[in-house]
Design a protein around this motif. Structure first.
Motif, mmCIF file in Angstrom:
data_model
loop_
_atom_site.group_PDB
_atom_site.id
_atom_site.type_symbol
_atom_site.label_atom_id
_atom_site.label_comp_id
_atom_site.label_asym_id
_atom_site.label_seq_id
_atom_site.Cartn_x
_atom_site.Cartn_y
_atom_site.Cartn_z
ATOM 1 N N ALA A 167 -72.190 116.994 -18.398
ATOM 2 C CA ALA A 167 -72.367 118.176 -19.124
ATOM 3 C C ALA A 167 -71.962 117.844 -20.688
ATOM 4 N N CYS A 168 -72.956 118.346 -21.540
ATOM 5 C CA CYS A 168 -72.774 118.398 -22.788
ATOM 6 C C CYS A 168 -71.357 118.969 -23.446
ATOM 7 N N LEU A 169 -70.504 118.203 -24.042
ATOM 8 C CA LEU A 169 -69.532 118.936 -24.334
ATOM 9 C C LEU A 169 -69.342 120.051 -25.542
ATOM 10 N N SER A 170 -70.558 120.391 -25.958
ATOM 11 C CA SER A 170 -70.879 121.596 -26.810
ATOM 12 C C SER A 170 -71.475 122.718 -26.142
ATOM 13 N N CYS A 171 -72.984 122.415 -25.529
ATOM 14 C CA CYS A 171 -73.533 123.501 -25.127
ATOM 15 C C CYS A 171 -73.409 123.646 -23.635
ATOM 16 N N HIS A 172 -72.657 122.819 -22.892
ATOM 17 C CA HIS A 172 -72.629 122.534 -21.501
ATOM 18 C C HIS A 172 -73.769 122.455 -20.817
ATOM 19 N N GLN A 173 -74.838 122.148 -21.337
ATOM 20 C CA GLN A 173 -76.134 121.858 -20.422
ATOM 21 C C GLN A 173 -75.966 120.493 -19.991
ATOM 22 N N GLN A 174 -76.807 120.259 -18.493
ATOM 23 C CA GLN A 174 -76.489 118.801 -18.028
ATOM 24 C C GLN A 174 -77.679 117.917 -18.573
ATOM 25 N N ILE A 175 -77.070 116.734 -19.105
ATOM 26 C CA ILE A 175 -78.010 115.671 -19.691
ATOM 27 C C ILE A 175 -77.498 114.354 -19.301
ATOM 28 N N HIS A 176 -78.504 113.513 -19.286
ATOM 29 C CA HIS A 176 -78.281 112.109 -18.901
ATOM 30 C C HIS A 176 -77.166 111.576 -19.185
ATOM 31 N N ARG A 177 -76.335 110.791 -18.470
ATOM 32 C CA ARG A 177 -75.352 110.327 -18.563
ATOM 33 C C ARG A 177 -75.056 109.303 -19.932
ATOM 34 N N ASN A 178 -76.290 108.540 -20.034
ATOM 35 C CA ASN A 178 -76.202 107.678 -20.972
ATOM 36 C C ASN A 178 -77.002 108.137 -22.335
ATOM 37 N N ALA A 179 -77.338 109.488 -22.492
ATOM 38 C CA ALA A 179 -77.948 110.056 -23.581
ATOM 39 C C ALA A 179 -76.949 110.114 -24.983
ATOM 40 N N PRO A 180 -77.164 109.484 -25.840
ATOM 41 C CA PRO A 180 -76.638 109.126 -27.046
ATOM 42 C C PRO A 180 -76.549 110.793 -27.759
ATOM 43 N N ILE A 181 -77.477 111.458 -27.687
ATOM 44 C CA ILE A 181 -77.545 112.894 -28.294
ATOM 45 C C ILE A 181 -78.217 113.866 -27.203
ATOM 46 N N CYS A 182 -77.492 115.144 -27.473
ATOM 47 C CA CYS A 182 -77.779 116.259 -26.240
ATOM 48 C C CYS A 182 -79.185 116.665 -26.859
ATOM 49 N N PRO A 183 -80.642 116.863 -26.195
ATOM 50 C CA PRO A 183 -81.560 117.087 -26.418
ATOM 51 C C PRO A 183 -81.720 118.488 -26.800
ATOM 52 N N LEU A 184 -80.708 119.522 -26.497
ATOM 53 C CA LEU A 184 -80.949 120.769 -26.493
ATOM 54 C C LEU A 184 -80.374 121.168 -27.894
ATOM 55 N N CYS A 185 -78.952 120.659 -28.054
ATOM 56 C CA CYS A 185 -78.309 121.015 -29.139
ATOM 57 C C CYS A 185 -77.934 120.270 -30.401
ATOM 58 N N LYS A 186 -78.605 118.711 -29.929
ATOM 59 C CA LYS A 186 -78.545 117.875 -30.917
ATOM 60 C C LYS A 186 -77.265 117.295 -31.144
ATOM 61 N N ALA A 187 -76.304 117.493 -30.445
ATOM 62 C CA ALA A 187 -74.710 117.313 -30.594
ATOM 63 C C ALA A 187 -74.778 115.725 -30.281
#
Length: 225
Positions: A189-209
């Motif tokens: 879970a992204c710590l900012s928008c709480h959306q599910q992202i890949h575990r190894n993703a360096p940046i959230c594709p939704l909120c760019k965090a």
């Protein structure tokens, strides 16, 4: 005889007309009811779509707010790093000045003692603290990054479970005849928008965090020289 048959035929026609008319009126009544229900459902559907558009707009507004917040965070992180670099340079400069000052003062005090003069006054308490270990003690505090508040465990677990169930249903629909099921990719879970992202993703594709690990690896301690 023919007159009676003609009369009976007309009566049968009248009866059939009456029955068909009653049937037609029932159908007309049902048709009006169906039209009224259809118009009501179309109105509700338009309202649902309008509400969905408002929700999507609100969601995108929050996403934009998160993007701006993280842009500010990135700027502040760069500012903090630059400030730490400047403080380290000042610390090195202060140490060099102190290293130059101390032997020079001792040499002057030796010369003054040979002439029977008093020693020069020592550094004031503030200058002594500044020149020795004041920065060293607070260096760790300067370089400590503020931690982001963790998301609730129940929310993260529910989001992860829903994501896995949705992925499993899609795979079952695509591969009904196969017995092998591909495991869903590891998510977090992204710590900012709480959306599910890949575990190894360096940046959230939704909120760019920036994606930060909730349990970062501690740096290895160098052996004491």
């Amino acid at each position: 005889m023919s007159d009676e048959q003609e009369i009976m035929s007309k009566l049968e026609n009248i009866k059939e007309i009456r029955n068909k008319t009653v049937q037609m009126e029932k159908l007309r009544s049902r048709l009006r009811s169906e039209f009224a229900t259809l118009e009501s459902e179309e109105k509700h559907l338009r309202e649902y779509k309008q509400e969905m558009e408002l929700l999507l707009q609100e969601k995108m507004a929050h996403v934009e707010e998160l993007r701006l917040i993280h842009a500010d965070i990135n700027v502040m992180e760069n500012t903090i790093k630059q400030s730490e670099c400047d403080l380290n340079k000042l610390l090195d400069s202060t140490r060099r000045l102190h290293d130059e000052y101390k032997p020079l003062k001792e040499h002057i005090d030796t010369l003054r003692a040979a002439l029977g003069l008093q020693r020069l006054p020592e550094l004031s308490r503030e200058e002594e603290r500044l020149s020795l270990d004041y920065f060293e003690k607070h260096k760790a505090e300067w370089q400590t990054e503020p931690s982001e508040p963790p998301i609730p465990e129940s929310l993260a677990a529910a989001a992860a479970t829903a994501q896995q169930l949705q992925a499993a249903r899609k795979q079952d629909a695509r591969q009904p005849a196969t017995t092998f099921r591909q495991q869903p990719p590891p998510m977090k879970a992204c710590l900012s928008c709480h959306q599910q992202i890949h575990r190894n993703a360096p940046i959230c594709p939704l909120c760019k965090a920036k994606s930060r690990s909730r349990n970062p690896k501690k740096p290895k301690r160098k052996p004491d020289e």
